[in-house]
Enzyme design. Structure first.
Site, PDB file in Angstrom:
ATOM      1  N   GLY A   1       0.813  -1.212   0.000  1.00 18.26           N
ATOM      2  CA  GLY A   1       0.000   0.000   0.000  1.00 18.26           C
ATOM      3  C   GLY A   1       0.847   1.263   0.000  1.00 18.26           C
ATOM      4  O   GLY A   1       1.922   1.332  -0.611  1.00 18.26           O
ATOM      5  N   SER A   2       0.402   2.261   0.745  1.00 12.41           N
ATOM      6  CA  SER A   2       1.036   3.585   0.715  1.00 12.41           C
ATOM      7  C   SER A   2       2.440   3.615   1.300  1.00 12.41           C
ATOM      8  O   SER A   2       3.142   4.624   1.152  1.00 12.41           O
ATOM      9  CB  SER A   2       0.156   4.591   1.459  1.00 12.41           C
ATOM     10  OG  SER A   2      -1.063   4.775   0.788  1.00 12.41           O
ATOM     11  N   THR A   3       2.875   2.535   1.960  1.00 14.92           N
ATOM     12  CA  THR A   3       4.259   2.515   2.462  1.00 14.92           C
ATOM     13  C   THR A   3       5.268   2.473   1.317  1.00 14.92           C
ATOM     14  O   THR A   3       6.473   2.655   1.553  1.00 14.92           O
ATOM     15  CB  THR A   3       4.486   1.302   3.395  1.00 14.92           C
ATOM     16  OG1 THR A   3       4.169   0.090   2.698  1.00 14.92           O
ATOM     17  CG2 THR A   3       3.630   1.408   4.649  1.00 14.92           C
ATOM     18  N   MET A   4       4.796   2.277   0.069  1.00 10.91           N
ATOM     19  CA  MET A   4       5.690   2.308  -1.091  1.00 10.91           C
ATOM     20  C   MET A   4       5.808   3.704  -1.683  1.00 10.91           C
ATOM     21  O   MET A   4       6.689   3.959  -2.523  1.00 10.91           O
ATOM     22  CB  MET A   4       5.193   1.339  -2.174  1.00 10.91           C
ATOM     23  CG  MET A   4       5.409  -0.123  -1.858  1.00 10.91           C
ATOM     24  SD  MET A   4       7.122  -0.544  -1.498  1.00 10.91           S
ATOM     25  CE  MET A   4       7.910  -0.135  -3.039  1.00 10.91           C
TER      26      MET A   4
END
Length: 591
Positions: free
Chosen positions: A295-298
């Protein structure tokens, strides 16, 4: 009777007597000859046969090597025990109930087992394996014919479920079955010894004749794990999974400077010392074996790729209005319309539209190369059994839509460990550290780090991550008092049988601390949290905060927040307002 007849009768009698005496003499000579043969020619044979019936060669078990944490605390040890066995041909069935009670065995079950073995002509069955020495000696002292005991070892794990997934387990024969016990089985197991002993009719050792081979214990394994940090990470993760009624959870804590794994925990777990209710699904090391869409951790890596290209700077403006954009047949949306954001704001607000525009501008080749260098889709080289590799689509597999979704962490898969390893590149001036679980004796032989981005880019992204934990960011609940912390929240929809599920999520938070000189990288994953809270900033961020705060203090890392004094003053003033007491001048922040 005539004289001639008398002479004849007398001659016959003498002849008979002589014959009988001759036969007895022959028999005596035969016995004497046999005795001579037995004491001369046949003596070695008889001695050998006697030795076979009294002298035995016994195997002496070897102790398995210990597994220790980085400070020498025992994580897995082998304790001496006794294995009890019996000879069904010698045992008195009437005495079996005397054995069943102290050993906790069922009388009828034991009786059937012994009777079946006796009918099959067997002379060996286990009574009970790996019995505590004190109990075993009590049983042996009963003097029941046909009951024997052999020395053995049993594996014991002092931290039980806290380290279960990392260490793994051994079977009853002492062979590694899971985790590090399996991966380093040859290194940990010892070499059995043997000795010559004399035993009596009942199998008891009378004396030891000689030692043929001395048992050699296995080698010890020193891990990078810090048991203190392992305990606190396990406690906080277990509490979070329980409070959110989640399906599972994982947490990975790394030393940002060298990639050493300091803590690696999962939920649910199991107690390797008590396998009565052991379930296979509890044994999986989810931090290494389970794949997640990050998810948004990338997003920090998509932004880092843009900064590293030289086309963007932290202040470059990107228009995200009206809060959504159409890519092929899919609408990509932000939480709301953020309008025009700079690149830093894209991270702070976690804008899907913003990173999509950055990825489209860079192209699939550059994004793929950057993600690959960060460790996505590649093995960590940890050597852990069952470790997953993950997936990263090749550039030719990416159309505009897939490139867009990959820019914010969908369409690729990683393990929590891989994600933590990737974040070491942000904390170590753009250089990704190789993760390891074993203490490195020779630091000079440590593998070189993998260059992912320029040092300047890493520093810029690190500053952006700090804004995520600010009042304007999505990860406010990840803040740690007295320390500057940076990270990224992630909330990924889970894949179901018909695509992405609307009500099933994976909550993630990945971050580093302290920002001024990063020492720790921590990734927290909570799978399928239930209830009102399911975002990464609501579920995973608070766990990150608690683990990180205690870890920094236990490692005696100096606080780096320049606003410490201000925070302490505000805290003291609040306490004073509640208690109604007037604070001393120095506690009010006066010079």
């Amino acid at each position: 009777m005539t004289e001639q007849q008398e002479l004849t009768t007398s001659g016959i009698a003498r002849w008979r007597f002589a014959l009988v005496m001759a036969v007895f003499a022959a028999l005596l000579l035969a016995v004497l000859a046999r005795l001579v043969m037995l004491h001369t020619v046949d003596q070695p044979f008889l001695f050998e046969q006697g030795e076979k019936r009294t002298v035995r060669s016994e195997v002496q078990p070897a102790s398995r090597g210990k597994i220790l944490d980085r400070h020498g605390r025992p994580l897995a040890i082998s304790t001496p025990v006794i294995t009890l066995w019996l000879n069904p041909q010698q045992i008195n069935l009437q005495q079996l109930p005397l054995l069943a009670k102290p050993l906790g065995l069922k009388k009828k079950t034991l009786l059937k087992k012994v009777e079946r073995a006796a009918s099959q002509g067997r002379s060996f069955i286990y009574l009970k394996r790996q019995v505590e020495p004190e109990l075993a000696q009590r049983v042996l002292k009963m003097g029941i014919n046909g009951v024997y005991g052999d020395d053995d070892f049993r594996r014991y794990y002092p931290a039980a479920e806290v380290t279960a997934h990392t260490l793994g387990i051994v079977n009853i024969d002492g062979k590694g079955q899971e985790g590090l016990e399996l991966a380093f089985d040859d290194y940990l197991k010892g070499t059995e010894g043997s000795r010559q002993v004399v035993k009596d009719l009942y199998g008891n050792v009378i004396k030891q004749l000689k030692v043929d081979e001395v048992p050699q214990p296995g080698s010890d394994l020193n891990l990078t794990i810090d048991l203190r940090l392992q305990y606190l990470a396990y406690r906080e993760l277990k509490a979070a999974v329980s409070s959110h009624k989640a399906k599972s959870g994982s947490a990975v804590l790394l030393d940002a400077r060298n990639g050493e794994v300091l803590a690696l925990v999962n939920q649910p777990s199991y107690n390797p010392n008590n396998r009565a209710k052991l379930k296979a699904e509890f044994m999986r090391n989810r931090a290494l074996a389970d794949l997640i869409e990050p998810g948004s951790t990338m997003k920090p890596f998509t932004v880092a790729a843009a900064l590293d290209s030289g086309r963007y700077s932290p202040s470059t403006k990107v228009n995200t209005a009206p809060g959504f954009m159409r890519v092929k047949h899919k609408t990509i949306r932000d939480h709301r319309d953020y309008g025009e954001l700079d690149v830093t704001g894209i991270i702070t607000k976690s804008s899907n539209v913003g990173v999509t525009k950055l990825a489209h501008n860079l192209g699939a080749d550059k994004i793929w190369r950057f993600f690959h260098d960060a460790g996505m889709g590649t093995a960590s080289a940890l050597g852990f059994p069952g470790e997953a590799v993950g997936s990263l689509p090749y550039p030719e597999q990416m159309d505009d839509l897939r490139l867009a979704t990959m820019s914010y962490g969908y369409g690729l898969s990683v393990t929590p460990l891989q994600l933590a390893q990737a974040y070491t590149s942000l904390s170590q001036q753009g250089c990704r550290q190789a993760v390891r679980l074993l203490m490195q004796k020779n630091i000079e032989n440590s593998p070189e780090c993998q260059r992912v981005m320029k040092a300047r880019t890493a520093k810029q992204v690190l500053s952006m991550l700090e804004t995520v934990t600010s009042e304007k960011g999505t990860g406010r609940r990840a803040r740690v008092e007295s320390y500057r912390v940076g990270g990224k929240t992630g909330t990924a929809h889970k894949v179901g049988s018909e695509g992405y599920e609307d009500s099933e999520y994976t909550a993630i938070f990945a971050g580093v601390a302290p920002i001024s000189n990063p020492e720790l990288v921590l990734v927290v994953v909570v799978d399928e949290p239930q209830g009102q809270e399911y975002y990464g900033g609501e579920v995973a961020a608070p766990v990150f905060s608690r683990i990180m705060e205690q870890s920094l203090r236990l490692r005696q890392v100096a606080p780096d927040n320049s606003n410490i004094k201000k925070l302490l003053v505000e805290k003291n003033m609040k306490k004073a307002a509640v208690s109604g007491k007037k604070l001393p001048l120095h506690e009010r922040g006066a010079a």
